[in-house]
Design a protein around this motif. Structure first.
Motif, PDB file in Angstrom:
ATOM      1  N   GLU A  74      -1.691  -1.880  -5.929  1.00  0.00           N
ATOM      2  CA  GLU A  74      -2.493  -0.690  -6.202  1.00  0.00           C
ATOM      3  C   GLU A  74      -2.658  -0.399  -7.681  1.00  0.00           C
ATOM      4  O   GLU A  74      -3.606   0.280  -8.086  1.00  0.00           O
ATOM      5  N   ARG A 109      -8.225   3.629  -9.607  1.00  0.00           N
ATOM      6  CA  ARG A 109      -7.270   2.521  -9.732  1.00  0.00           C
ATOM      7  C   ARG A 109      -8.052   1.236 -10.021  1.00  0.00           C
ATOM      8  O   ARG A 109      -8.218   0.370  -9.150  1.00  0.00           O
ATOM      9  N   TYR A 148     -10.132   1.776  -3.795  1.00  0.00           N
ATOM     10  CA  TYR A 148      -9.169   1.992  -4.876  1.00  0.00           C
ATOM     11  C   TYR A 148      -9.872   2.302  -6.195  1.00  0.00           C
ATOM     12  O   TYR A 148      -9.376   3.101  -6.995  1.00  0.00           O
ATOM     13  N   ASN A 200       0.839  -1.213   0.000  1.00  0.00           N
ATOM     14  CA  ASN A 200       0.000   0.000   0.000  1.00  0.00           C
ATOM     15  C   ASN A 200       0.867   1.253   0.000  1.00  0.00           C
ATOM     16  O   ASN A 200       1.835   1.357   0.756  1.00  0.00           O
ATOM     17  N   ALA A 239      -6.314  -2.248  -9.536  1.00  0.00           N
ATOM     18  CA  ALA A 239      -5.842  -2.623  -8.203  1.00  0.00           C
ATOM     19  C   ALA A 239      -6.433  -3.968  -7.780  1.00  0.00           C
ATOM     20  O   ALA A 239      -7.551  -4.321  -8.167  1.00  0.00           O
TER      21      ALA A 239
END
Length: 412
Positions: free
Chosen positions: A170, A145, A140, A101, A148
């Motif tokens: 991610e 993202r 996310y 992370n 992710a």
């Protein structure tokens, strides 16, 4: 559905071990407890010593014990008239490790896990872990993202404990490939898209990082678009829908905004109502919106603020002044704009005042002269001082952004 079927099967198997006929419970024995106290079991158990036990009561007891969340297996048995409860406790969480992370700090993730019921020393439930994993995935996605991934691993440890590992990839934030506004006829696409904080990828995106999609930024851009129309007379402007399409590789997104512009409104008349508290001509001098002018929400809210401040100068610090447009579309698109002032504006109990000493009487003057002749010093009790007491309060009006629903689709 699978969990309900599994619970039903386990219940049937456990009840099968108890004699079908009912019996009077002479004692209750619990086996398999490690961390959970016997009091917790007896407190959740609907059966007591001396009561009659049958199939229905035993099923209720099993469900009640499963509801506590302390056990992953429960078996009911009978030795004579003694009810024997054999349990297998759920393991406790010994450690939690988070790797990979960067966008979300480990401290924030740990706080979220603790609020969800996953922390060191807490009882481990796989359903809770799965819910946390899905929530992290949604967080996310909200940041753009889409690639992710969140993987969880449960590592068994001695003494009925487990270690949790959360591995996060991610990925990258999806870049905006194209922004399209559909339904606009009064303004061109470039002018409307130029209002957005989100931009398509360009040669400055590497420095500004403004081509990265985020749901929060899109909501702000939609509100900015709505304000643009409202400040130019389009009272009934509406954002019908918003679609965010994702490419198969999850690296790019396409944003489409569908708008209904409506008619352009002008101000037909301006009215003041309520208890003005100040001369009407002074209030009218603060009106920024005039007759035959194109309606503007910005000018309307600014006028409300100016009137509120004017009333505040007179001591009415809690005045609540709001402009209300009333569209009229019988013949031509006109609107009637009125400002309503409450009939009883609360008056501030605190005010700016200067307390000046009153002139001394003849007796007091003689006493002061004698004290000065004797060399005695006048104190604050004998010679009052001017006291300045000031108080001011202000209240900022907060306007919640209009909620927009965003549909996300995937391009194939």
């Amino acid at each position: 559905m699978k969990r309900l079927l599994l619970t039903a099967v386990l219940t049937v198997l456990m009840i099968a071990e108890v004699h079908a006929e009912s019996f009077t419970i002479s004692d209750i024995r619990v086996n398999g407890l490690q961390r959970v106290s016997a009091g917790s079991v007896f407190g959740a158990l609907p059966l007591n010593v001396g009561e009659q036990a049958d199939d229905r009561r035993l099923v209720e007891s099993t469900r009640a014990l499963f509801k506590t969340g302390f056990f992953q297996d429960i078996q009911l048995g009978r030795e004579g008239n003694v009810l024997v409860i054999t349990v297998v406790e759920r393991p406790s969480v010994a450690s939690i490790e988070i790797e990979g992370n960067k966008a979300i700090s480990t401290e924030d993730l740990m706080k979220g896990l603790k609020q969800s019921g996953l922390a060191e020393g807490e009882i481990f439930q796989r359903a809770t872990l799965e819910g946390v994993r899905n929530e992290l995935q949604r967080q996310y996605v909200a940041q753009g993202r889409y690639s992710a991934s969140v993987e969880t691993e449960v590592v068994p440890q001695p003494r009925n404990r487990v270690g949790l590992k959360v591995n996060i990839n991610e990925g990258t934030v999806a870049a905006i490939q194209h922004i399209n506004v559909v339904g606009n006829t009064k303004f061109d696409d470039d002018e409307l898209v130029g209002l957005f904080e989100l931009k398509t990828t360009n040669w400055l995106s590497f420095f500004k990082n403004d081509d990265k999609y985020a749901r929060e930024k899109l909501s702000g851009d939609l509100e900015r678009l709505r304000s643009f129309y409202l400040d130019r007379g389009y009272i009934n402007m509406d954002i019908a829908s918003t679609q965010v399409s994702i490419t198969p590789d999850k690296k790019h997104v396409y944003i489409t905004v569908n708008v209904n512009e409506g008619e352009k409104y002008k101000v037909r008349d301006v009215k003041l109502s309520g208890d003005l508290k100040v001369p009407e001509d002074q209030v009218k001098s603060l009106l920024l919106v005039q007759k035959d002018q194109v309606f503007s929400r910005k000018l309307m809210t600014t006028t409300s603020e100016l009137i509120t401040r004017r009333l505040g100068n007179e001591g009415y610090t809690f005045a609540n002044v709001n402009g209300v447009p009333t569209p009229m579309t019988k013949i031509t698109p006109w609107t009637s704009l009125s400002w309503s002032i409450p009939a009883s504006v609360p008056t501030s109990t605190a005010s700016t005042s200067v307390a000046t000493p009153s002139l001394p009487t003849k007796c007091c003057a003689v006493k002061c002269a004698r004290w000065k002749a004797a060399g005695r010093r006048l104190t604050s009790s004998t010679s009052p001082r001017p006291v300045l007491s000031a108080w001011a309060s202000s209240r900022k009006s907060t306007s919640k952004p209009r909620p927009y629903r965003v549909w996300t689709t995937r391009l194939t």
